[in-house]
Design a protein around this motif. Sequence first.
Motif, PDB file in Angstrom:
ATOM      1  N   LEU A   1      -0.803   1.547  -6.758  1.00 31.71           N
ATOM      2  CA  LEU A   1       0.204   0.323  -6.703  1.00 31.71           C
ATOM      3  C   LEU A   1       1.608   0.789  -6.766  1.00 31.71           C
ATOM      4  CD1 LEU A   1      -2.018  -1.458  -9.232  1.00 31.71           C
ATOM      5  CD2 LEU A   1      -1.562  -2.298  -7.058  1.00 31.71           C
ATOM      6  N   ALA A   2       1.750   2.073  -7.029  1.00 31.46           N
ATOM      7  CA  ALA A   2       3.206   2.642  -7.217  1.00 31.46           C
ATOM      8  C   ALA A   2       3.718   2.769  -5.673  1.00 31.46           C
ATOM      9  CB  ALA A   2       3.383   3.717  -8.096  1.00 31.46           C
ATOM     10  N   THR A   3       2.580   3.108  -5.065  1.00 28.82           N
ATOM     11  CA  THR A   3       2.976   3.361  -3.664  1.00 28.82           C
ATOM     12  C   THR A   3       3.398   1.890  -2.781  1.00 28.82           C
ATOM     13  OG1 THR A   3       0.900   3.406  -2.615  1.00 28.82           O
ATOM     14  CG2 THR A   3       1.845   5.623  -3.224  1.00 28.82           C
ATOM     15  N   ALA A   4       2.600   0.888  -3.219  1.00 28.31           N
ATOM     16  CA  ALA A   4       2.514  -0.541  -2.501  1.00 28.31           C
ATOM     17  C   ALA A   4       3.979  -1.258  -2.847  1.00 28.31           C
ATOM     18  CB  ALA A   4       1.520  -1.242  -3.143  1.00 28.31           C
ATOM     19  N   VAL A   5       4.713  -0.584  -3.757  1.00 27.83           N
ATOM     20  CA  VAL A   5       5.927  -1.384  -4.306  1.00 27.83           C
ATOM     21  C   VAL A   5       6.998  -1.392  -3.381  1.00 27.83           C
ATOM     22  CG1 VAL A   5       5.574  -1.491  -6.563  1.00 27.83           C
ATOM     23  CG2 VAL A   5       6.734   0.488  -5.830  1.00 27.83           C
ATOM     24  N   SER A   6       6.769  -0.129  -2.159  1.00 31.91           N
ATOM     25  CA  SER A   6       7.505  -0.155  -0.998  1.00 31.91           C
ATOM     26  C   SER A   6       6.975  -0.524   0.341  1.00 31.91           C
ATOM     27  CB  SER A   6       8.123   1.435  -1.055  1.00 31.91           C
ATOM     28  OG  SER A   6       6.676   2.124  -0.727  1.00 31.91           O
ATOM     29  N   ASP A   7       6.062  -1.547   0.157  1.00 28.58           N
ATOM     30  CA  ASP A   7       5.509  -1.932   1.392  1.00 28.58           C
ATOM     31  C   ASP A   7       6.459  -2.911   2.123  1.00 28.58           C
ATOM     32  OD1 ASP A   7       2.343  -2.361   2.455  1.00 28.58           O
ATOM     33  OD2 ASP A   7       3.687  -4.351   2.720  1.00 28.58           O
ATOM     34  N   PRO A   8       6.272  -2.971   3.557  1.00 25.21           N
ATOM     35  CA  PRO A   8       7.242  -3.698   4.352  1.00 25.21           C
ATOM     36  C   PRO A   8       7.105  -5.308   3.967  1.00 25.21           C
ATOM     37  CG  PRO A   8       5.679  -2.235   5.649  1.00 25.21           C
ATOM     38  CD  PRO A   8       5.583  -2.116   4.401  1.00 25.21           C
ATOM     39  N   ASP A   9       6.129  -5.568   3.586  1.00 27.62           N
ATOM     40  CA  ASP A   9       5.810  -7.089   3.397  1.00 27.62           C
ATOM     41  C   ASP A   9       6.387  -7.411   1.900  1.00 27.62           C
ATOM     42  OD1 ASP A   9       4.143  -9.541   4.325  1.00 27.62           O
ATOM     43  OD2 ASP A   9       3.575  -9.182   2.382  1.00 27.62           O
ATOM     44  N   ALA A  10       7.023  -8.519   1.810  1.00 27.09           N
ATOM     45  CA  ALA A  10       7.547  -8.934   0.373  1.00 27.09           C
ATOM     46  C   ALA A  10       6.473  -9.256  -0.460  1.00 27.09           C
ATOM     47  CB  ALA A  10       8.374  -9.822   0.744  1.00 27.09           C
ATOM     48  N   ASP A  11       5.355  -9.718   0.087  1.00 29.12           N
ATOM     49  CA  ASP A  11       4.189 -10.497  -0.900  1.00 29.12           C
ATOM     50  C   ASP A  11       3.568  -9.418  -1.394  1.00 29.12           C
ATOM     51  OD1 ASP A  11       4.812 -13.086  -0.377  1.00 29.12           O
ATOM     52  OD2 ASP A  11       3.542 -13.291   1.228  1.00 29.12           O
ATOM     53  N   VAL A  12       3.191  -8.159  -0.667  1.00 28.78           N
ATOM     54  CA  VAL A  12       2.561  -6.791  -0.887  1.00 28.78           C
ATOM     55  C   VAL A  12       3.376  -6.279  -2.223  1.00 28.78           C
ATOM     56  CG1 VAL A  12       1.798  -4.640  -0.236  1.00 28.78           C
ATOM     57  CG2 VAL A  12       1.250  -6.648   1.272  1.00 28.78           C
ATOM     58  N   ARG A  13       4.735  -6.248  -1.828  1.00 29.58           N
ATOM     59  CA  ARG A  13       5.340  -5.773  -2.914  1.00 29.58           C
ATOM     60  C   ARG A  13       5.354  -6.638  -4.265  1.00 29.58           C
ATOM     61  NH1 ARG A  13       9.237  -5.484   1.447  1.00 29.58           N
ATOM     62  NH2 ARG A  13      10.421  -6.992   0.530  1.00 29.58           N
ATOM     63  N   ALA A  14       5.567  -7.788  -4.001  1.00 29.55           N
ATOM     64  CA  ALA A  14       5.495  -8.753  -5.029  1.00 29.55           C
ATOM     65  C   ALA A  14       4.144  -8.734  -5.929  1.00 29.55           C
ATOM     66  CB  ALA A  14       5.774 -10.044  -4.910  1.00 29.55           C
TER      67      ALA A  14
END
Length: 123
Positions: A104-117
């Motif tokens: 989950l910590a890696t997903a906070v830098s995802d290019p998609d805003a929803d994924v980051r949220a």
Amino acid sequence: MPAERTATHTVPVAAARRRRLRADQARQLADLLRDGYARTAVAALADPAWQVRAGAAAGLSAATPETAVPALAKALADANADVRKAAVLSLLAHRDATEARAALATAVSDPDADVRAYAARAA
């Protein structure tokens, strides 16, 4: 004549229906996971249809962390944002596991805003 009945649209419509059916089946995996079918969901993460991969990722929220988390962590690299969103939401169900929190910590830098949220919910 409706698009579904013309020769040029029959194949795309039929293919879309098959994808929706497979997506529905993948979502039903959540019920099956309670009976030990997590390997089926993990295998469905490799399906060519993003709808199936998203359904499988969603279903893995009901699996054991030992089975689900490594597969969901890999799904965070999927090309489709909806699959990544489903993976993050399922990882939230497993956030007590160290590996899930790391993913989950890696997903906070995802290019998609929803994924980051969605990933930020783990904080």
